[in-house]
Write a protein that holds these residues in place. Structure first.
Motif, short mmCIF file in Angstrom:
data_model
loop_
_atom_site.label_atom_id
_atom_site.label_comp_id
_atom_site.label_asym_id
_atom_site.label_seq_id
_atom_site.Cartn_x
_atom_site.Cartn_y
_atom_site.Cartn_z
N THR A 128 0.86 -1.19 0.00
CA THR A 128 0.00 0.00 0.00
C THR A 128 0.89 1.23 0.00
OG1 THR A 128 -1.73 -1.15 1.23
CG2 THR A 128 -1.80 1.24 1.24
N GLN A 129 0.57 2.19 -0.87
CA GLN A 129 1.32 3.44 -0.96
C GLN A 129 0.38 4.63 -0.92
OE1 GLN A 129 3.05 1.94 -4.78
NE2 GLN A 129 4.85 3.08 -4.11
N SER A 130 0.89 5.76 -0.41
CA SER A 130 0.20 7.04 -0.53
C SER A 130 0.91 7.81 -1.62
CB SER A 130 0.25 7.81 0.79
OG SER A 130 -0.52 7.15 1.77
N VAL A 131 0.17 8.19 -2.67
CA VAL A 131 0.81 8.79 -3.85
C VAL A 131 0.19 10.13 -4.20
CG1 VAL A 131 1.42 6.53 -4.78
CG2 VAL A 131 -0.76 7.57 -5.42
N PHE A 132 0.84 10.85 -5.12
CA PHE A 132 0.40 12.17 -5.55
C PHE A 132 0.14 13.08 -4.35
CE2 PHE A 132 -1.02 9.46 -9.18
CZ PHE A 132 -0.09 9.92 -10.09
N ALA A 133 1.24 13.29 -3.59
CA ALA A 133 1.17 14.14 -2.39
C ALA A 133 0.13 13.62 -1.41
CB ALA A 133 0.89 15.58 -2.76
N ALA A 134 0.04 12.27 -1.31
CA ALA A 134 -0.86 11.60 -0.37
C ALA A 134 -2.33 11.87 -0.66
CB ALA A 134 -0.52 11.99 1.07
N SER A 135 -2.64 12.24 -1.91
CA SER A 135 -4.03 12.47 -2.28
C SER A 135 -4.75 11.16 -2.58
CB SER A 135 -4.10 13.38 -3.52
OG SER A 135 -3.53 14.64 -3.25
N TYR A 136 -3.98 10.11 -2.91
CA TYR A 136 -4.57 8.83 -3.24
C TYR A 136 -3.82 7.71 -2.51
CZ TYR A 136 -6.81 11.30 -7.10
OH TYR A 136 -7.54 12.19 -7.84
N THR A 137 -4.53 6.63 -2.24
CA THR A 137 -3.93 5.41 -1.70
C THR A 137 -4.02 4.33 -2.76
OG1 THR A 137 -4.51 5.97 0.58
CG2 THR A 137 -4.06 3.66 0.10
N THR A 138 -2.89 3.70 -3.05
CA THR A 138 -2.87 2.66 -4.08
C THR A 138 -2.36 1.35 -3.49
OG1 THR A 138 -0.59 3.11 -4.79
CG2 THR A 138 -2.34 4.40 -5.83
N LYS A 139 -2.70 0.26 -4.13
CA LYS A 139 -2.14 -1.05 -3.82
C LYS A 139 -1.36 -1.51 -5.03
CE LYS A 139 -5.47 -2.56 -0.30
NZ LYS A 139 -4.49 -2.62 0.78
N SER A 140 -0.11 -1.88 -4.82
CA SER A 140 0.80 -2.18 -5.92
C SER A 140 1.45 -3.54 -5.76
CB SER A 140 1.90 -1.12 -6.02
OG SER A 140 1.37 0.19 -6.05
N THR A 141 1.69 -4.20 -6.88
CA THR A 141 2.46 -5.44 -6.90
C THR A 141 3.53 -5.33 -7.97
OG1 THR A 141 0.93 -6.46 -8.49
CG2 THR A 141 0.50 -6.86 -6.15
N ILE A 142 4.51 -6.20 -7.89
CA ILE A 142 5.58 -6.24 -8.87
C ILE A 142 5.25 -7.26 -9.95
CG2 ILE A 142 8.01 -6.82 -9.23
CD1 ILE A 142 7.55 -4.15 -7.84
N SER A 143 5.40 -6.88 -11.20
CA SER A 143 5.06 -7.79 -12.31
C SER A 143 6.26 -8.57 -12.82
CB SER A 143 4.42 -7.00 -13.46
OG SER A 143 5.31 -6.00 -13.94
N LYS A 144 7.47 -8.19 -12.40
CA LYS A 144 8.66 -8.87 -12.89
C LYS A 144 9.67 -9.05 -11.77
CE LYS A 144 12.50 -8.46 -16.19
NZ LYS A 144 13.14 -7.62 -17.23
N GLY A 145 10.15 -10.27 -11.61
CA GLY A 145 11.22 -10.55 -10.67
C GLY A 145 10.76 -10.59 -9.22
N THR A 146 11.73 -10.47 -8.32
CA THR A 146 11.48 -10.51 -6.89
C THR A 146 11.21 -9.09 -6.38
OG1 THR A 146 12.93 -12.42 -6.62
CG2 THR A 146 12.47 -11.11 -4.65
N PRO A 147 10.09 -8.85 -5.71
CA PRO A 147 9.78 -7.49 -5.26
C PRO A 147 10.86 -6.93 -4.32
CG PRO A 147 7.87 -8.93 -5.04
CD PRO A 147 9.04 -9.81 -5.37
N VAL A 148 11.30 -5.73 -4.62
CA VAL A 148 12.18 -4.98 -3.72
C VAL A 148 11.35 -3.81 -3.23
CG1 VAL A 148 14.33 -3.70 -3.48
CG2 VAL A 148 14.22 -5.65 -5.05
N ILE A 149 11.12 -3.74 -1.91
CA ILE A 149 10.15 -2.80 -1.36
C ILE A 149 10.79 -2.00 -0.23
CG2 ILE A 149 7.89 -2.55 -0.26
CD1 ILE A 149 7.16 -5.31 -1.45
N THR A 150 10.70 -0.67 -0.31
CA THR A 150 11.12 0.15 0.82
C THR A 150 9.86 0.59 1.58
OG1 THR A 150 11.06 2.36 -0.23
CG2 THR A 150 13.02 1.01 -0.60
N VAL A 151 9.96 0.60 2.89
CA VAL A 151 8.81 0.86 3.75
C VAL A 151 9.09 2.07 4.63
CG1 VAL A 151 7.24 -0.07 5.50
CG2 VAL A 151 8.21 -1.59 3.76
N LYS A 152 8.15 3.02 4.67
CA LYS A 152 8.30 4.22 5.48
C LYS A 152 8.29 3.89 6.97
CE LYS A 152 6.18 8.01 4.37
NZ LYS A 152 5.14 8.99 4.02
N PRO A 153 9.09 4.59 7.77
CA PRO A 153 9.03 4.41 9.22
C PRO A 153 7.63 4.70 9.77
CG PRO A 153 10.98 5.66 8.60
CD PRO A 153 10.13 5.55 7.37
#
Length: 320
Positions: A128-153
């Motif tokens: 789950t991400q907050s995008v466009f200056a936190a105006s929207y919440t999206t759910k994202s997956t990786i379509s290629k390879g092993t997901p590399v994900i950074t997570v906010k504190p």
């Protein structure tokens, strides 16, 4: 279960809170395997095992302190090759995002940055991400390879869960690029006694309405009564009232505390982009039409020089 690599952020063996949050999230999608590098790496074992790490891969070398980023990428790639994980999780700091991006490029995988939540999905981890200056919440997956994900504190509550935490030495061969950028000097940051801005559970910020560097003592007093970090808007920083390192916003730091108190901040989109994912937002502003009131949970229309000191005294009274 599949294993999930978790890159450990630590200082001489003392594990920082964002890593413990990553371990909590990693357990939702697999068995956490922690990667601890540099001085004191082996000393992280107890804390990591207490929070769910089934294994702790460690490697100590001078390169991690003497050179920038690439040695850590080399090590994380070695861990990736050894484990073949279902995902790689990295704290979403400036350094963490660079490490994650370089790793994703090397292994030919997609990357998701600044995730605020993580869950298991049929096709792999769902972030789950907050995008466009936190105006929207999206759910994202990786379509290629092993997901590399950074997570906010502050994206997840730390949940202890005892695990084996077996320590294994990681075999790392540094690339030619590893020694390309050398650290020539370091200057210790002056301690304020307050928590780190990006990791704090409570942040108290001041803006243009503080009207001067000398008046930030009002903001600091409230922060200290709450055990909070102090933030500042871009307007306050540009005016020279507070250090740039404390700026919250699109061109400053992004925070997501449990409680965010904005004092004398109008709520420009630049500032909102850096704090809109806070769990509870309180604004104090004498302008009832200020944009900040559009996103707050609680708003106080009033002069901050009346409201903030009164709030500070009330906090002290209740704590005392």
């Amino acid at each position: 279960m599949a294993e999930v690599l978790v890159f450990v952020d630590h200082v001489d063996g003392a594990v920082r809170k964002p890593t413990l949050e990553l371990l909590t999230l990693a357990r939702r999608i697999g068995d956490p395997v922690a990667v601890a590098l540099g001085n004191g790496a082996a000393d992280t074992q107890a804390a990591l095992a207490e929070h769910g790490a089934v294994k702790v891969l460690t490697h100590e070398a001078a390169e991690y302190a003497d050179y920038l980023v690439v040695p850590k990428v080399d090590a994380l790639q070695a861990a990736y090759d050894a484990v073949s994980p279902a995902a790689v999780l990295v704290p979403s700091s400036a350094e963490g995002k660079e490490i994650a991006a370089r790793l994703a490029l090397r292994i030919g995988s997609g990357i998701i940055t600044d995730a605020v939540d993580l869950e298991a999905g049929d096709g792999g981890p769902v972030a789950t991400q907050s995008v466009f200056a936190a105006s929207y919440t999206t759910k994202s997956t990786i379509s290629k390879g092993t997901p590399v994900i950074t997570v906010k504190p502050n994206s997840a509550a730390v949940e202890p869960a005892a695990a084996a935490g077996a320590v294994e030495a990681l075999n790392v061969s540094f690339s030619e690029q590893a020694t390309g950028t050398k650290v020539t000097s370091r200057t210790a940051r002056e301690s304020t006694g307050r928590p780190d801005l990006t990791e704090a559970a409570i942040v108290v910020s001041g803006g243009r309405g503080v009207n001067g560097a000398e008046n930030f003592s009002v903001i600091e007093a409230l922060a200290d009564s709450l055990g909070a970090a102090v933030g500042a808007s871009r307007a306050a920083v540009d005016a020279g009232w507070y250090p740039h390192s404390n700026q919250v916003g699109q061109t400053g730091k992004s925070v997501s505390p449990q409680l965010y108190i904005a004092s004398g901040i109008s709520g420009a989109i630049q500032h909102r982009a850096g704090m809109q994912t806070s769990k509870t937002i309180v604004a104090i502003n004498k302008d009832a039409e200020a944009p900040i009131f559009d996103l707050v949970d609680y708003g106080v229309v009033g002069d901050l020089f009346d409201v903030v000191p009164a709030l500070t005294e009330e906090v002290k009274t209740r704590k005392g």
